[in-house]
Motif scaffolding. Structure first.
Motif, short mmCIF file in Angstrom:
data_model
loop_
_atom_site.label_atom_id
_atom_site.label_comp_id
_atom_site.label_asym_id
_atom_site.label_seq_id
_atom_site.Cartn_x
_atom_site.Cartn_y
_atom_site.Cartn_z
N LEU A 168 4.27 2.72 -7.36
CA LEU A 168 2.82 2.69 -7.04
C LEU A 168 2.02 1.45 -7.54
CD1 LEU A 168 0.38 4.36 -5.84
CD2 LEU A 168 -0.14 5.45 -8.20
N ALA A 169 2.57 1.04 -8.60
CA ALA A 169 2.01 -0.26 -8.95
C ALA A 169 2.48 -1.30 -7.85
CB ALA A 169 2.30 -0.61 -10.35
N ILE A 170 3.60 -1.21 -7.48
CA ILE A 170 4.07 -2.24 -6.50
C ILE A 170 3.38 -2.36 -5.34
CG2 ILE A 170 6.29 -2.89 -5.33
CD1 ILE A 170 7.73 -2.08 -7.69
N GLN A 193 -2.91 -5.42 -2.02
CA GLN A 193 -4.13 -6.20 -2.30
C GLN A 193 -3.57 -7.49 -1.61
OE1 GLN A 193 -3.51 -5.69 -6.56
NE2 GLN A 193 -5.55 -4.53 -6.78
N GLY A 194 -2.32 -7.82 -1.80
CA GLY A 194 -1.72 -9.09 -1.23
C GLY A 194 -2.18 -9.17 0.23
N GLU A 248 -4.80 -11.53 2.73
CA GLU A 248 -4.31 -12.04 4.06
C GLU A 248 -5.21 -11.57 4.97
OE1 GLU A 248 -0.45 -10.84 4.83
OE2 GLU A 248 0.54 -11.74 3.13
N MET A 249 -5.94 -10.66 5.10
CA MET A 249 -6.85 -10.16 5.86
C MET A 249 -8.26 -10.84 5.64
SD MET A 249 -6.36 -5.76 6.06
CE MET A 249 -4.99 -5.11 6.89
N VAL A 250 -8.35 -10.96 4.63
CA VAL A 250 -9.60 -11.91 4.48
C VAL A 250 -9.55 -13.46 4.78
CG1 VAL A 250 -11.11 -12.89 2.62
CG2 VAL A 250 -10.41 -10.53 2.28
N ILE A 294 -6.32 1.18 -1.49
CA ILE A 294 -6.09 0.33 -2.88
C ILE A 294 -6.96 1.37 -3.77
CG2 ILE A 294 -7.02 -1.70 -4.08
CD1 ILE A 294 -6.33 -3.09 -1.56
N ASP A 295 -8.19 1.82 -3.60
CA ASP A 295 -8.81 2.54 -4.26
C ASP A 295 -8.38 3.76 -4.63
OD1 ASP A 295 -10.96 0.77 -4.35
OD2 ASP A 295 -12.05 1.75 -2.57
#
Length: 422
Positions: free
Chosen positions: A83-85, A91-92, A96-98, A151-152
């Motif tokens: 899950l952490a991975i 998040q990565g 990239e989307m941003v 992510i949340d």
């Protein structure tokens, strides 16, 4: 009143030898039953054996509790780690989307600027292009919101798992402290440093082997085995044990930060192996020194001093490291015996102190009960260095009698080179 005449050295040494032998025998009224006297290890007494049994049971209890806690933690960790991975990847992707959104916005702004200045047939294609870019922006923003939602949710689930794992980790840390306390008790009782210092390497092997049947996750045990194999001349086995200690520490226990003890033991072995390993050994010694400066370790400084003592050119460095070891832990027997050996065998005047080294070895020989042929031979070397030939010859006979049959031939060769014509 006239003082008594001094005892001749030959008689003094003979008296010393007889005293050492007699000290190993129980004497009424001298010590309590089960306690150890000179020439007797505490772990061989009835009280020592009882205490050893208690330590073994305590270690088993700690490992049993550790296994129970680990069994509770394992499924949670198996769920948490992926899950952490996944969260990290999301998040990565979000970053990239941003970055992509910023590019699209800049592109849309550029198209819009061109549209403001367009005329005639140029207007329609620019409007179509702007709508297409705006559509991409809307789709990307939808994806970003969905990604943020994932992510949340993931972070919330991760926090729940962390809250479940945290008390288990705390309990594992407490149990690790418990096993370290048990190891300290074992070390105090079995005295591997004392056995090693007097040259009883086989006894150290036996003690550590026995303990590792219960304490499976102790890198220090392999350090002792590596040192003993080194002294016995089996460098391949020494390297095997040194590597086992490091693998256990890094792979089984997950300890990623280097420790000075492991670096020093590996450096000791690699320096002896020479060739391509010599440069590697120097790097490890440098690392061990940096680490021990931050967190002092008598063991690390001793191992470094022991390695330097192999070479006359490094005698000064050997003296420095052995003295550092004694500063960290005064009177530790390993550094004590090897500093004495250095003082009685080194050629450098700044290192050599035959009188002091001989006195130290005599005291250790007496304290050991005169039962270690290796320690006895160290003292023979000292007597020869001090030109005390009669004392050396007297002690040599005792040492030869103590040595196993398989060691006597090699020992005779060493003594012949040490004392020609004897």
């Amino acid at each position: 009143m006239a003082s008594a005449a001094p005892i001749p050295r030959r008689l003094a040494v003979a008296w010393l030898l007889m005293t050492c032998v007699s000290l190993s025998l129980p004497q009424a009224g001298v010590r309590a039953e089960g306690s150890a006297g000179r020439g007797e290890d505490r772990d061989t007494t009835s009280a020592g054996q009882a205490r050893l049994g208690d330590l073994v049971q305590r270690a088993r209890d700690v490992y049993r509790r550790r296994d129970s806690v680990d069994a509770q933690r394992r499924p949670l960790a198996l769920e948490r780690d992926p899950l952490a991975i996944r969260i990290t990847k999301l998040q990565g992707l979000g970053r990239e989307m941003v970055a992509t959104l910023a590019k699209l916005n800049r592109h849309a702004q550029m198209v819009n600027n061109n549209l403001q200045n367009a005329q005639g047939n140029d207007v329609f294609p620019l409007r179509r292009q702007l709508r297409a870019v705006q559509g991409e922006i809307e789709n990307l923003e939808l994806q970003m919101r969905a990604n943020n939602d994932l992510i949340d949710v993931g972070i919330a689930d991760l926090k729940t798992l962390d809250n479940q794992i945290a008390p288990l980790d705390k309990e594992l840390a407490r149990l690790w402290t418990d096993i370290e306390e048990v190891r300290e008790g074992w070390t105090d009782l079995r005295e591997p440093a004392e056995k090693f210092a007097r040259g009883d390497y086989e006894a150290v092997f036996e003690a550590v082997d026995d303990w590792q049947q219960t304490d499976l996750l102790w890198p220090g045990g392999y350090h002792w085995k590596a040192l003993c194999a080194y002294e016995l001349g089996d460098i391949t086995e020494a390297e095997t044990h040194a590597n086992k200690a490091e693998d256990l520490r890094t792979k089984e226990l997950g300890m990623t930060d280097p420790v000075s003890e492991s670096e020093a033991v590996l450096a000791l072995v690699h320096m002896k192996m020479g060739g391509k390993y010599a440069a590697r050994a120097k790097d490890r010694f440098s690392k061990a020194l940096r680490l021990s400066n931050k967190e002092p370790s008598w063991f690390t400084n001793f191992v470094m001093g022991r390695s330097y003592a192999e070479r006359e050119t490094d005698a000064t460095r050997a003296k420095v490291e052995l003295e550092r070891s004694l500063k960290v832990k005064p009177k530790n027997p390993c550094a004590t015996v090897w500093l004495a050996r250095l003082q009685t065998t080194a050629k450098k005047e700044t290192v050599r102190d035959v009188a002091a080294g001989t006195q130290t070895l005599e005291a250790m020989w007496t304290e050991s009960g005169g039962r270690s042929w290796r320690l006895g031979y160290f003292l023979v070397e000292a007597y020869v260095a001090a030109n005390r030939k009669a004392d050396a010859e007297t002690l040599w006979k005792t040492v030869l009698a103590l040595a196993p049959a398989g060691e006597q031939s090699g020992l005779r060769e060493r003594y012949a080179k040490l004392s020609p014509g004897s």
